[in-house]
Design a protein around this motif. Structure first.
Motif, PDB file in Angstrom:
ATOM      1  N   GLN A 171       1.246   3.816  -1.725  1.00 41.96           N
ATOM      2  CA  GLN A 171       2.336   3.785  -2.702  1.00 41.96           C
ATOM      3  C   GLN A 171       3.176   2.512  -2.534  1.00 41.96           C
ATOM      4  OE1 GLN A 171       4.054   7.709  -1.747  1.00 41.96           O
ATOM      5  NE2 GLN A 171       3.774   8.250  -3.887  1.00 41.96           N
ATOM      6  N   GLN A 172       3.441   2.177  -1.295  1.00 39.79           N
ATOM      7  CA  GLN A 172       4.208   0.960  -1.030  1.00 39.79           C
ATOM      8  C   GLN A 172       3.470  -0.269  -1.541  1.00 39.79           C
ATOM      9  OE1 GLN A 172       4.568   1.435   3.212  1.00 39.79           O
ATOM     10  NE2 GLN A 172       6.618   2.324   3.089  1.00 39.79           N
ATOM     11  N   GLN A 173       2.178  -0.278  -1.326  1.00 36.09           N
ATOM     12  CA  GLN A 173       1.372  -1.410  -1.775  1.00 36.09           C
ATOM     13  C   GLN A 173       1.422  -1.546  -3.301  1.00 36.09           C
ATOM     14  OE1 GLN A 173      -0.118  -3.742  -0.097  1.00 36.09           O
ATOM     15  NE2 GLN A 173      -1.311  -4.719  -1.738  1.00 36.09           N
ATOM     16  N   GLU A 174       1.390  -0.436  -4.018  1.00 37.22           N
ATOM     17  CA  GLU A 174       1.432  -0.479  -5.485  1.00 37.22           C
ATOM     18  C   GLU A 174       2.802  -0.939  -5.978  1.00 37.22           C
ATOM     19  OE1 GLU A 174       0.240   0.210  -9.575  1.00 37.22           O
ATOM     20  OE2 GLU A 174      -0.567  -0.604  -7.703  1.00 37.22           O
ATOM     21  N   ALA A 216      -6.148   4.630  13.379  1.00 35.99           N
ATOM     22  CA  ALA A 216      -6.703   4.578  12.018  1.00 35.99           C
ATOM     23  C   ALA A 216      -6.696   3.136  11.513  1.00 35.99           C
ATOM     24  CB  ALA A 216      -5.887   5.466  11.082  1.00 35.99           C
ATOM     25  N   ASP A 217      -7.791   2.742  10.892  1.00 33.56           N
ATOM     26  CA  ASP A 217      -7.907   1.376  10.379  1.00 33.56           C
ATOM     27  C   ASP A 217      -7.681   1.364   8.865  1.00 33.56           C
ATOM     28  OD1 ASP A 217      -8.531   0.369  12.879  1.00 33.56           O
ATOM     29  OD2 ASP A 217     -10.669   0.808  12.637  1.00 33.56           O
ATOM     30  N   LEU A 218      -6.920   0.384   8.418  1.00 35.43           N
ATOM     31  CA  LEU A 218      -6.648   0.228   6.989  1.00 35.43           C
ATOM     32  C   LEU A 218      -7.243  -1.091   6.514  1.00 35.43           C
ATOM     33  CD1 LEU A 218      -2.894   1.353   6.798  1.00 35.43           C
ATOM     34  CD2 LEU A 218      -4.899   2.644   6.069  1.00 35.43           C
ATOM     35  N   ASP A 219      -7.961  -1.046   5.405  1.00 39.50           N
ATOM     36  CA  ASP A 219      -8.476  -2.284   4.822  1.00 39.50           C
ATOM     37  C   ASP A 219      -7.869  -2.459   3.426  1.00 39.50           C
ATOM     38  OD1 ASP A 219      -9.923  -0.599   3.090  1.00 39.50           O
ATOM     39  OD2 ASP A 219     -11.633  -0.567   4.452  1.00 39.50           O
ATOM     40  N   LEU A 220      -8.049  -3.638   2.859  1.00 41.99           N
ATOM     41  CA  LEU A 220      -7.438  -3.958   1.574  1.00 41.99           C
ATOM     42  C   LEU A 220      -7.950  -3.045   0.461  1.00 41.99           C
ATOM     43  CD1 LEU A 220      -5.556  -5.801   0.004  1.00 41.99           C
ATOM     44  CD2 LEU A 220      -7.490  -7.382  -0.337  1.00 41.99           C
ATOM     45  N   VAL A 256      -1.243   7.195   5.173  1.00 47.07           N
ATOM     46  CA  VAL A 256      -1.987   6.203   4.392  1.00 47.07           C
ATOM     47  C   VAL A 256      -1.587   6.301   2.923  1.00 47.07           C
ATOM     48  CG1 VAL A 256      -4.285   5.538   3.556  1.00 47.07           C
ATOM     49  CG2 VAL A 256      -3.938   6.065   5.972  1.00 47.07           C
ATOM     50  N   GLY A 257      -1.357   7.527   2.448  1.00 46.45           N
ATOM     51  CA  GLY A 257      -0.920   7.700   1.069  1.00 46.45           C
ATOM     52  C   GLY A 257       0.416   7.022   0.805  1.00 46.45           C
ATOM     53  N   ASN A 271      -5.568  -0.444  -1.913  1.00 44.79           N
ATOM     54  CA  ASN A 271      -5.408  -0.604  -3.362  1.00 44.79           C
ATOM     55  C   ASN A 271      -5.889   0.603  -4.171  1.00 44.79           C
ATOM     56  OD1 ASN A 271      -4.267  -3.165  -3.202  1.00 44.79           O
ATOM     57  ND2 ASN A 271      -6.278  -4.176  -3.163  1.00 44.79           N
ATOM     58  N   LEU A 272      -6.154   1.721  -3.497  1.00 40.09           N
ATOM     59  CA  LEU A 272      -6.700   2.886  -4.191  1.00 40.09           C
ATOM     60  C   LEU A 272      -5.706   3.517  -5.168  1.00 40.09           C
ATOM     61  CD1 LEU A 272      -8.759   4.681  -1.376  1.00 40.09           C
ATOM     62  CD2 LEU A 272      -9.607   3.345  -3.324  1.00 40.09           C
ATOM     63  N   LYS A 273      -4.416   3.274  -4.973  1.00 40.75           N
ATOM     64  CA  LYS A 273      -3.424   3.847  -5.892  1.00 40.75           C
ATOM     65  C   LYS A 273      -2.978   2.853  -6.964  1.00 40.75           C
ATOM     66  CE  LYS A 273      -1.567   7.674  -3.262  1.00 40.75           C
ATOM     67  NZ  LYS A 273      -0.338   8.406  -2.832  1.00 40.75           N
TER      68      LYS A 273
END
Length: 234
Positions: A104-107, A151-155, A99-100, A159-161
């Protein structure tokens, strides 16, 4: 009656020959009171099994030792094989670590999309577009893998990073007409951290599917990192 013509006529007859004396019977006759030596019986092991039982006892102990040794050897082999199997089994990778990486990819995608619209040069705009497309593909693949693990991922979680300091740096650079240079520096640092984390997780797992996914993410990210370094050096 003797014949007067015989040469020994008129002489006393010769004495009879001496014979052994039979007066001492005990000296000549065998003694029947003595027990004769026992003859060796080839079937004594059947008639008298005492000797063979001793041998059987020794043989039984020897067989017991052999069985014990074989048991120890087999147990040792099983232990070694078990350890090898455990070492070769796929190592589990924490979903938190994955998830980490996704965060990072999302950021990186967020920064690339932002800068694509604000970059001053076409080279920077093209780099931002390529970065957004490439990292978005890796993010989609990793997200699918994470969801398959349960594992479920939400928006909000993704965006935590998001780093507000990055936006301030880019805004300040835009005001001083150094936006592209600041962008190259920011993305170079983001990609460097991202590649390091991907490599660490790759080394920590034997899961072939995840390793292939991480390898592809690393390869595409390395290409972007090299481009960012090149743009930064101009």
């Amino acid at each position: 009656m003797m014949n007067p013509k015989e040469p020994n006529y008129g002489q006393s007859p010769p004495a009879p020959p001496a014979y052994p004396s039979y007066g001492s019977t005990q000296q000549i006759a065998p003694s029947y009171n003595q027990t004769p030596p026992a003859a060796v019986n080839p079937y004594d092991f059947i008639v008298n099994p005492q000797g063979s039982s001793h041998k059987s006892s020794l043989s039984g102990r020897s067989q017991t030792k052999k069985l014990l040794l074989i048991t120890v050897v087999i147990a040792s082999i099983i232990l070694v094989v078990g350890m090898v199997v455990v070492m070769l089994l796929p190592k589990g990778t924490s979903s938190t670590n994955l998830v980490g990486i996704a965060q990072q990819q999302q950021e990186i995608v967020r920064i690339a999309a932002l800068c694509e619209r604000q970059a001053a040069t076409e080279d920077t705009k093209g780099f931002c577009y390529t970065t957004e497309l490439s990292i978005s593909t890796s993010l989609s693949q990793l997200t699918e893998y994470i969801n398959d693990t349960g594992a479920d991922l939400d928006l909000k979680q993704m965006n935590l990073k998001q780093d507000p300091a990055t936006d301030k740096t880019l805004d300040a650079a835009k005001a001083t007409s150094t936006f592209d240079a600041a962008l190259h520096k920011v993305l170079t640092a983001e990609l460097e951290t991202y590649l390091s984390d991907v490599q660490d997780i790759y080394k920590s797992t034997n899961n072939q599917k995840l390793r292939e996914l991480l390898r592809q993410s690393f390869d595409s990210g390395k290409v972007l990192y090299d481009q960012a370094k090149t743009l930064q050096s101009r």
